[in-house]
Design an enzyme around this catalytic site. Structure first.
Site, mmCIF file in Angstrom:
data_model
loop_
_atom_site.group_PDB
_atom_site.id
_atom_site.type_symbol
_atom_site.label_atom_id
_atom_site.label_comp_id
_atom_site.label_asym_id
_atom_site.label_seq_id
_atom_site.Cartn_x
_atom_site.Cartn_y
_atom_site.Cartn_z
ATOM 1 N N HIS A 259 0.863 -1.180 0.000
ATOM 2 C CA HIS A 259 0.000 0.000 0.000
ATOM 3 C C HIS A 259 0.898 1.228 0.000
ATOM 4 C CE1 HIS A 259 -3.001 2.928 1.201
ATOM 5 N NE2 HIS A 259 -3.951 2.014 1.133
ATOM 6 N N ARG A 279 -6.807 10.351 0.102
ATOM 7 C CA ARG A 279 -6.684 10.838 -1.284
ATOM 8 C C ARG A 279 -8.051 10.888 -1.965
ATOM 9 N NH1 ARG A 279 -3.213 6.722 -3.494
ATOM 10 N NH2 ARG A 279 -3.374 5.710 -1.456
#
Ligand code: FAD
Length: 652
Positions: A259, A279
């Protein structure tokens, strides 16, 4: 049906519990399988090595992907299917990706009938947020605590089923019983069919045997073989190893998801996840020069699909019909590699990561409302106020795409009576999983595994039985670490062997892989396997974490070998597997699966940690109706010309 029977073998007493189906793992996949098998009238045990309710699913933050089209009515299952295949670089088991995309919305709506409370849109529908690789806002969520709601709801559903059972039988546990803090160490077979599962209670150390014709493996991932990981202590690849040792096969083990955004500071929390939801809600990645670097890293296969300027990316955030999406939300493998490159080029933050900035993008109050867990995580663990300053983030080992090879429709593994769902199964996500697609995977295939197991049990004419020889062997293996003297000159400590395994996998089979390093990893794994035979633990079986780790290590060593051997064989870069010497995707590899198995000879030579064989297997070609969903031009980036000859758009 569920009465405890007490037996003993030599001086070793053990409890015996007969069940129609034993579900190993109480995360989202396991709980959904329990509900389904019970709804078909079977008796089900659910066994988990941690506390009931403490599984990875509970840690899931961002949400559950399902094309309900609430936030953008353009969404549909076909687009979700296409996004998933693109994310997995077309190596996915397309039938699993199809079932997943078609069934995910029903599974989310069904959760609401169990009592789930998702965040809402202004007009009262389930809210959906943006996530990497998803064309439309698609993640149903509850703030950044979605997994908690999923688990809470399914536990509630299980309690309501137990209440129904009480009304009918006078016993709450007549059809579903939970065995928490109980670890399964071996599956037992009768002529190549499952007959039982053997394990121990973590607290007392006493042994337990489940007599059952069907197990659903739902044990999650393998992250604890890596030093920097978002995973917790339970992710030691147990289901993968149980299946493999029982004769089933694993696929895609070379594909691990790093990740892009884990915490990098302070050292004690390195690897803890920073949700992609940051995000999705507008956060942007920046390097030490303050540059939004992701615009420099849009790979050729995604050219044209992502915004090329900051203005366009920001426009998309406000209205995603009017512009192309931000490259900050490229699939995770792309973002992790981009961060890796920035750090390597020296444009890193003080603690070796990059910056993730939400503070300059949203008002403080909004950040606290949308991302409450992230706010607290940084405040408490790093003394960083994310409403006022950027976070420092870097890649962390997060998810294994590889897992138990299953039939897409029934979740049956290649050995009769073994079913698998969730992170421990393989195929669905191909070479890289899109964020949010795990929670939906758990629901879709957890249900199918419960159904598959129930159908299998109902079709049996004879119940397999556990042999004394196999039971004796399982007991002996579990007790072996106590048989050795801790103070013997050549004895090994399980914590030392584990630390060396984690360092080896982190350094030598990490994000960017080099052949000489992978060979070195395989050599070191061989040494660790030899040293594992000398692992000794002190004390007795009452809550003894050293003993627990010694047993988990057996699984981690086996599964790490699968990862390293498969990674060395795949001479291309794709999704979660990046080769320094073969940096490009190779269409000739697209349709090839690497299958890990243990043959009879390997098992006989070393029953403790047998050697793994990796072979090549071709996937079935995608159904023409599904293939026709993609433009020929796009497929040309992944497929060979021969493969595309049958496409409706092809001239040939
Ligand atoms: P788990 O939920 O981990 O459950 C595994 C179970 O197996 C546990 O009960 C464990 O005790 C048990 N177990 C293991 N071994 C044994 C054994 N030997 N004997 C008995 N029991 C055993 N995915 C998304 O889609 N969206 C997200 O927003 C998201 N956020 C995430 C955030 C974090 C921090 C992490 C770590 C993951 C996130 N993921 C997310 C991924 C997702 O949460 C996991 O892939 C998913 O929850 C796995 O579910 P599972 O049911 O397969 O396993």
């Amino acid at each position: 049906m569920t009465e405890v029977d007490r037996h003993s073998y030599g001086a070793q007493p053990y409890d015996v519990h007969p069940y129609d189906v034993v579900v190993i793992g109480a995360g989202g996949a396991g709980l959904r399988a329990v509900i389904e098998a019970r709804e078909r009238g079977l008796s089900v045990a659910v066994v988990c090595k941690s506390l009931f309710g403490k599984a990875h699913t509970v840690m899931a933050e961002g949400g559950c992907a399902a094309s309900m089209g609430n936030a953008n009515s353009n969404d549909n299952w076909q687009t979700h299917f296409k996004d998933t295949m693109r994310g997995g670089k077309f190596l996915n088991n397309w039938r699993m990706a199809e079932l997943h995309a078609r069934e995910a919305p029903d599974r989310v709506w069904e959760l609401e009938t169990y009592g789930a409370l998702f965040d809402r849109t202004a007009d009262g529908r389930i809210s959906q947020r943006n996530f990497g690789g998803h064309t439309w806002p698609r993640l149903a969520h509850v703030g950044d605590r979605t997994g908690l709601e999923l688990i809470r709801t399914m536990q509630q559903k299980i309690v309501s089923l137990q209440q129904e059972d009480y009304a009918e039988t006078g016993d709450y546990e007549s059809r579903i019983k939970i065995f928490a803090e109980c670890t399964i160490t071996d599956l037992l077979l009768d002529e190549q069919r499952v007959a039982g599962a053997f394990g121990y209670w973590r607290e007392s150390g006493s042994f337990v045997l489940f007599e059952t014709p069907a197990v659903v493996l739902a044990t999650g991932g393998i992250g604890k073989s890596y030093k920097v990981t978002s995973n917790s202590w339970e992710y030691t690849g147990d289901g993968h190893a149980l299946a493999l040792r029982a004769g089933a096969t694993l696929i895609n083990m070379e594909f691990l998801q790093f990740h892009p955004t884990g915490m990098v500071w302070p050292p004690s929390v390195k690897g803890i996840l920073v949700t992609e939801g940051v995000r999705g809600d507008g956060g942007v990645l920046k390097n030490s020069e303050g540059k939004r670097f992701m615009f420099d890293y849009i790979p050729p296969v995604f050219k044209g699909q992502y915004a090329e300027t900051e203005a366009e990316a920001d426009k998309w955030l406000a209205d995603n019909d009017s512009a192309r999406r931000t490259p900050d939300l490229l699939p995770r493998d792309e973002v992790a590699r981009a961060i890796n490159s920035e750090v390597k080029a020296g444009r890193n933050s003080p603690h070796g990561g990059v910056y993730l900035d939400i503070a300059s993008r949203l008002p403080a109050e909004e950040i606290r409302r949308r991302l409450p867990s992230m706010y607290h995580q940084f405040k408490e663990l790093a003394d960083v106020d994310i409403t006022a300053e950027p976070m420092e983030v870097g890649p962390t080992c997060h998810y294994v795409m590889g897992g138990i090879e299953v039939d897409p429709d029934t979740a049956a593994a290649t050995i009769s009576g073994i079913f698998a769902a969730g992170e421990c199964s393989g195929g669905m996500h191909g070479s890289n999983r899109l964020g949010g697609n795990s929670l939906s995977d758990l629901l879709v295939f957890g249900r199918r595994a419960g159904l598959g197991a129930a159908g299998y049990v109902q079709g049996l004419t004879r119940r397999p039985t556990v042999s004394t020889t196999d039971l004796t062997a399982a007991i002996a293996t579990a007790l072996a670490p106590f048989e050795r003297a801790v103070d013997a000159p050549d004895s090994e400590n399980p914590y030392t062997v584990h630390a060396e395994l984690q360092q080896t996998m982190n350094d030598l089979v990490g994000i960017i892989r080099k052949p000489e390093e992978m060979r070195e990893a395989i050599r070191r794994l061989g040494e660790l396997r030899d040293r594992y035979r000398r692992v000794a633990v002190a004390g007795d079986r009452h809550f003894n974490p050293g003993w627990h780790l010694a047993l988990d290590l057996r699984n981690m060593l086996l599964i790490s070998e699968c990862v390293a051997e498969a990674a060395l064989l795949r001479t291309e870069s794709r999704g979660g597997h990046t080769r320094d010497d073969f940096p490009a995707m190779d269409p000739n590899w697209r349709n090839t699966l690497l299958v890990c198995s243990i043959d009879q000879a390997g098992r006989a030579a070393d029953p403790l940690v047998p050697r793994v064989t990796v072979t090549l297997e071709e996937q079935k070609p995608m159904q023409p109706e599904l293939l026709a969903l993609f433009d020929l031009e796009e497929l040309g980036k992944y497929y060979t010309d021969e493969e595309l000859a049958g496409h409706p758009g092809s001239e040939g």
